[in-house]
Design a protein around this motif. Structure first.
Motif, PDB file in Angstrom:
ATOM      1  N   GLY A   1       0.796  -1.222   0.000  1.00 35.50           N
ATOM      2  CA  GLY A   1       0.000   0.000   0.000  1.00 35.50           C
ATOM      3  C   GLY A   1       0.823   1.264   0.000  1.00 35.50           C
ATOM      4  N   ALA A   2       2.059   1.191  -0.442  1.00 37.35           N
ATOM      5  CA  ALA A   2       2.921   2.375  -0.443  1.00 37.35           C
ATOM      6  C   ALA A   2       2.703   3.249  -1.673  1.00 37.35           C
ATOM      7  CB  ALA A   2       4.385   1.964  -0.361  1.00 37.35           C
ATOM      8  N   TYR A   3       2.026   2.708  -2.700  1.00 35.03           N
ATOM      9  CA  TYR A   3       1.750   3.447  -3.926  1.00 35.03           C
ATOM     10  C   TYR A   3       0.258   3.334  -4.240  1.00 35.03           C
ATOM     11  CZ  TYR A   3       6.788   3.559  -4.837  1.00 35.03           C
ATOM     12  OH  TYR A   3       8.132   3.776  -4.746  1.00 35.03           O
ATOM     13  N   GLY A   4      -0.214   4.265  -5.067  1.00 34.45           N
ATOM     14  CA  GLY A   4      -1.591   4.176  -5.522  1.00 34.45           C
ATOM     15  C   GLY A   4      -2.413   5.384  -5.145  1.00 34.45           C
ATOM     16  N   THR A   5      -3.714   5.258  -5.351  1.00 36.78           N
ATOM     17  CA  THR A   5      -4.656   6.343  -5.061  1.00 36.78           C
ATOM     18  C   THR A   5      -5.703   5.842  -4.084  1.00 36.78           C
ATOM     19  OG1 THR A   5      -4.343   7.333  -7.253  1.00 36.78           O
ATOM     20  CG2 THR A   5      -6.340   7.941  -6.056  1.00 36.78           C
ATOM     21  N   LEU A   6      -5.964   6.618  -3.062  1.00 36.39           N
ATOM     22  CA  LEU A   6      -6.957   6.281  -2.043  1.00 36.39           C
ATOM     23  C   LEU A   6      -8.154   7.203  -2.204  1.00 36.39           C
ATOM     24  CD1 LEU A   6      -7.723   4.615   0.428  1.00 36.39           C
ATOM     25  CD2 LEU A   6      -6.457   6.245   1.854  1.00 36.39           C
ATOM     26  N   SER A   7      -9.330   6.609  -2.429  1.00 34.47           N
ATOM     27  CA  SER A   7     -10.564   7.385  -2.633  1.00 34.47           C
ATOM     28  C   SER A   7     -11.344   7.458  -1.332  1.00 34.47           C
ATOM     29  CB  SER A   7     -11.426   6.737  -3.726  1.00 34.47           C
ATOM     30  OG  SER A   7     -10.720   6.696  -4.947  1.00 34.47           O
ATOM     31  N   ILE A   8     -11.563   8.669  -0.866  1.00 39.58           N
ATOM     32  CA  ILE A   8     -12.228   8.891   0.409  1.00 39.58           C
ATOM     33  C   ILE A   8     -13.402   9.836   0.211  1.00 39.58           C
ATOM     34  CG2 ILE A   8     -11.971   9.831   2.754  1.00 39.58           C
ATOM     35  CD1 ILE A   8      -9.037   9.100   2.651  1.00 39.58           C
ATOM     36  N   GLY A   9     -14.532   9.525   0.829  1.00 39.35           N
ATOM     37  CA  GLY A   9     -15.687  10.411   0.819  1.00 39.35           C
ATOM     38  C   GLY A   9     -15.815  11.111   2.158  1.00 39.35           C
ATOM     39  N   THR A  10     -16.304  12.333   2.139  1.00 39.91           N
ATOM     40  CA  THR A  10     -16.470  13.062   3.396  1.00 39.91           C
ATOM     41  C   THR A  10     -17.661  14.005   3.322  1.00 39.91           C
ATOM     42  OG1 THR A  10     -15.405  14.611   4.943  1.00 39.91           O
ATOM     43  CG2 THR A  10     -14.798  14.797   2.635  1.00 39.91           C
ATOM     44  N   VAL A  11     -18.390  14.094   4.414  1.00 38.48           N
ATOM     45  CA  VAL A  11     -19.441  15.100   4.522  1.00 38.48           C
ATOM     46  C   VAL A  11     -18.789  16.406   4.935  1.00 38.48           C
ATOM     47  CG1 VAL A  11     -21.276  13.458   5.077  1.00 38.48           C
ATOM     48  CG2 VAL A  11     -19.951  14.478   6.930  1.00 38.48           C
ATOM     49  N   SER A  12     -19.436  17.521   4.636  1.00 42.12           N
ATOM     50  CA  SER A  12     -18.809  18.823   4.878  1.00 42.12           C
ATOM     51  C   SER A  12     -18.465  19.032   6.350  1.00 42.12           C
ATOM     52  CB  SER A  12     -19.735  19.944   4.399  1.00 42.12           C
ATOM     53  OG  SER A  12     -20.939  19.959   5.150  1.00 42.12           O
ATOM     54  N   SER A  13     -19.329  18.561   7.247  1.00 38.75           N
ATOM     55  CA  SER A  13     -19.108  18.816   8.667  1.00 38.75           C
ATOM     56  C   SER A  13     -18.000  17.973   9.267  1.00 38.75           C
ATOM     57  CB  SER A  13     -20.406  18.581   9.458  1.00 38.75           C
ATOM     58  OG  SER A  13     -20.812  17.237   9.367  1.00 38.75           O
ATOM     59  N   SER A  14     -17.464  17.026   8.483  1.00 32.82           N
ATOM     60  CA  SER A  14     -16.343  16.237   8.987  1.00 32.82           C
ATOM     61  C   SER A  14     -15.068  16.505   8.208  1.00 32.82           C
ATOM     62  CB  SER A  14     -16.660  14.735   8.919  1.00 32.82           C
ATOM     63  OG  SER A  14     -16.714  14.298   7.581  1.00 32.82           O
ATOM     64  N   GLY A  15     -15.164  17.394   7.206  1.00 33.41           N
ATOM     65  CA  GLY A  15     -14.007  17.672   6.369  1.00 33.41           C
ATOM     66  C   GLY A  15     -12.819  18.194   7.144  1.00 33.41           C
ATOM     67  N   ALA A  16     -13.073  19.055   8.140  1.00 36.99           N
ATOM     68  CA  ALA A  16     -11.975  19.609   8.927  1.00 36.99           C
ATOM     69  C   ALA A  16     -11.254  18.522   9.704  1.00 36.99           C
ATOM     70  CB  ALA A  16     -12.521  20.672   9.884  1.00 36.99           C
ATOM     71  N   SER A  17     -11.980  17.503  10.104  1.00 31.25           N
ATOM     72  CA  SER A  17     -11.374  16.418  10.872  1.00 31.25           C
ATOM     73  C   SER A  17     -10.434  15.584  10.025  1.00 31.25           C
ATOM     74  CB  SER A  17     -12.474  15.512  11.450  1.00 31.25           C
ATOM     75  OG  SER A  17     -13.322  16.253  12.285  1.00 31.25           O
ATOM     76  N   LEU A  18     -10.661  15.574   8.707  1.00 31.35           N
ATOM     77  CA  LEU A  18      -9.768  14.838   7.813  1.00 31.35           C
ATOM     78  C   LEU A  18      -8.389  15.482   7.766  1.00 31.35           C
ATOM     79  CD1 LEU A  18      -9.352  12.609   5.697  1.00 31.35           C
ATOM     80  CD2 LEU A  18     -10.318  14.155   3.990  1.00 31.35           C
ATOM     81  N   LEU A  19      -8.352  16.783   8.005  1.00 36.03           N
ATOM     82  CA  LEU A  19      -7.099  17.519   7.884  1.00 36.03           C
ATOM     83  C   LEU A  19      -6.383  17.673   9.223  1.00 36.03           C
ATOM     84  CD1 LEU A  19      -8.300  20.276   5.383  1.00 36.03           C
ATOM     85  CD2 LEU A  19      -6.984  18.235   4.882  1.00 36.03           C
ATOM     86  N   ASP A  20      -6.688  16.809  10.175  1.00 37.45           N
ATOM     87  CA  ASP A  20      -5.989  16.890  11.452  1.00 37.45           C
ATOM     88  C   ASP A  20      -4.635  16.192  11.339  1.00 37.45           C
ATOM     89  OD1 ASP A  20      -6.462  14.203  11.543  1.00 37.45           O
ATOM     90  OD2 ASP A  20      -7.824  14.248  13.252  1.00 37.45           O
ATOM     91  N   SER A  21      -3.981  15.975  12.447  1.00 37.18           N
ATOM     92  CA  SER A  21      -2.621  15.435  12.438  1.00 37.18           C
ATOM     93  C   SER A  21      -2.533  14.052  11.806  1.00 37.18           C
ATOM     94  CB  SER A  21      -2.080  15.387  13.866  1.00 37.18           C
ATOM     95  OG  SER A  21      -2.904  14.558  14.682  1.00 37.18           O
ATOM     96  N   ARG A  22      -3.630  13.289  11.810  1.00 35.09           N
ATOM     97  CA  ARG A  22      -3.584  11.934  11.255  1.00 35.09           C
ATOM     98  C   ARG A  22      -3.199  11.928   9.777  1.00 35.09           C
ATOM     99  NH1 ARG A  22      -8.221  11.613  14.556  1.00 35.09           N
ATOM    100  NH2 ARG A  22      -8.139  10.031  16.187  1.00 35.09           N
ATOM    101  N   LEU A  23      -3.754  12.859   9.018  1.00 32.95           N
ATOM    102  CA  LEU A  23      -3.464  12.888   7.589  1.00 32.95           C
ATOM    103  C   LEU A  23      -1.995  13.234   7.339  1.00 32.95           C
ATOM    104  CD1 LEU A  23      -4.601  12.488   4.804  1.00 32.95           C
ATOM    105  CD2 LEU A  23      -5.281  14.883   4.761  1.00 32.95           C
ATOM    106  N   SER A  24      -1.444  14.136   8.137  1.00 35.16           N
ATOM    107  CA  SER A  24      -0.027  14.484   7.997  1.00 35.16           C
ATOM    108  C   SER A  24       0.848  13.285   8.334  1.00 35.16           C
ATOM    109  CB  SER A  24       0.314  15.667   8.917  1.00 35.16           C
ATOM    110  OG  SER A  24      -0.388  16.818   8.525  1.00 35.16           O
TER     111      SER A  24
END
Length: 285
Positions: free
Chosen positions: A88-111
């Protein structure tokens, strides 16, 4: 009948028009019409009733449409599995998000994930919970980040800690300097909220013996905040949603009501294919 013809047929059925299907497939209309006619001739059945602008499935077409969904989904899963390499080191990951949870996607976990897997690319799909559940079922996305409540027995989920709702308003509509308020203080106030939370909000108000004054219901937490920022009313949104519109004139008051809370949920299909990249992403939660 080959996979290409089946894909052409499926897209025509989805679009309901050969013209729009051709645009979606990035091919000219005449070759697409020819492929459809060849498929009908090969199968010996009529797959569409043709109108002046639209096409509709015949009974035979409905049968093939259901099979096409299964075959194309299986084909995609097979290709994904064969191209999913190097843990899983290469490729594209498709993720869906509702608007009210979008900010949570950009927390430290994504970094953290990006630092560990720098060659993974992302495709983000935004929509409401119903749309994202449908996208999961169709295999368009692997993972969705939504908010409770939702009900679907075909998915797995990871629930993050509960968070309270807040009342968001401009200073002119504020009646107290307190940062925490009781829900009864919202009685007779013009409320704005995302339709997704309507049942939750109405029940919390009913349990506190009052009927809320609903000024605006909408389909996006950002809309609620933008209307509140314009001074039109008081938005009720999850606490983490306050990051959605950046700088504004809004002040926030946490609503002290245990029942008026929500959770972010990371969900994925029980039956769909989950790539190594998807599994690595889920491990962060």
């Amino acid at each position: 009948m080959d996979i290409k013809q089946l894909k052409y047929f499926y897209v025509i059925a989805e679009e309901g028009q050969i013209t729009s299907a051709a645009k979606r497939l990035h091919i000219a209309q005449p070759p697409l019409s020819y492929q459809l006619k060849s498929l009908e001739d090969e199968l010996g059945v009529k797959l569409f009733e043709r109108g002046s602008r639209n096409v509709t499935l015949t009974d035979a077409g409905h049968i093939l449409y259901k099979r096409a969904q299964q075959i194309l989904s299986l084909t995609k899963s097979t290709v994904d599995e064969l191209t999913d390499f190097k843990d899983g080191a290469y490729g594209t990951l498709s993720i869906g998000t509702v608007s009210s949870s979008g900010a949570s996607l950009l927390d430290s976990r994504l970094s953290i994930f990006h630092n560990k897997y720098p060659f993974i690319n992302f495709e983000i799909y935004e929509g409401n919970t119903y749309e994202l559940l449908k996208s999961l079922t169709k295999g368009i996305i692997e993972i969705a980040i939504v908010r409770t409540p939702f009900n679907n027995s075909e998915i797995n989920s990871i629930l993050l800690p509960k968070e309270p709702m807040v009342a968001a308003m401009v200073k002119d509509l504020s009646w107290t300097d307190n940062k925490i308020i009781d829900i009864t203080e919202l009685k007779n106030k013009p409320l704005i909220f995302y339709r997704r939370f309507e049942r939750l909000i109405l029940k919390a108000c009913s349990d506190s013996n009052f009927e809320p004054t609903v000024f605006c219901k909408n389909d996006d937490a950002r809309t609620s905040l933008l209307w509140a920022n314009a001074g039109l009313g008081i938005a009720i949104v999850p606490k983490s949603s306050i990051k959605l519109i950046g700088s504004s004139n809004i002040i926030f008051k946490e609503i002290d009501n245990e029942d008026l809370s929500t959770q972010i949920a990371i969900i994925w299909s029980k039956k769909g294919y989950l790539s190594s990249a998807g599994k690595n992403f889920l491990s962060l939660f």
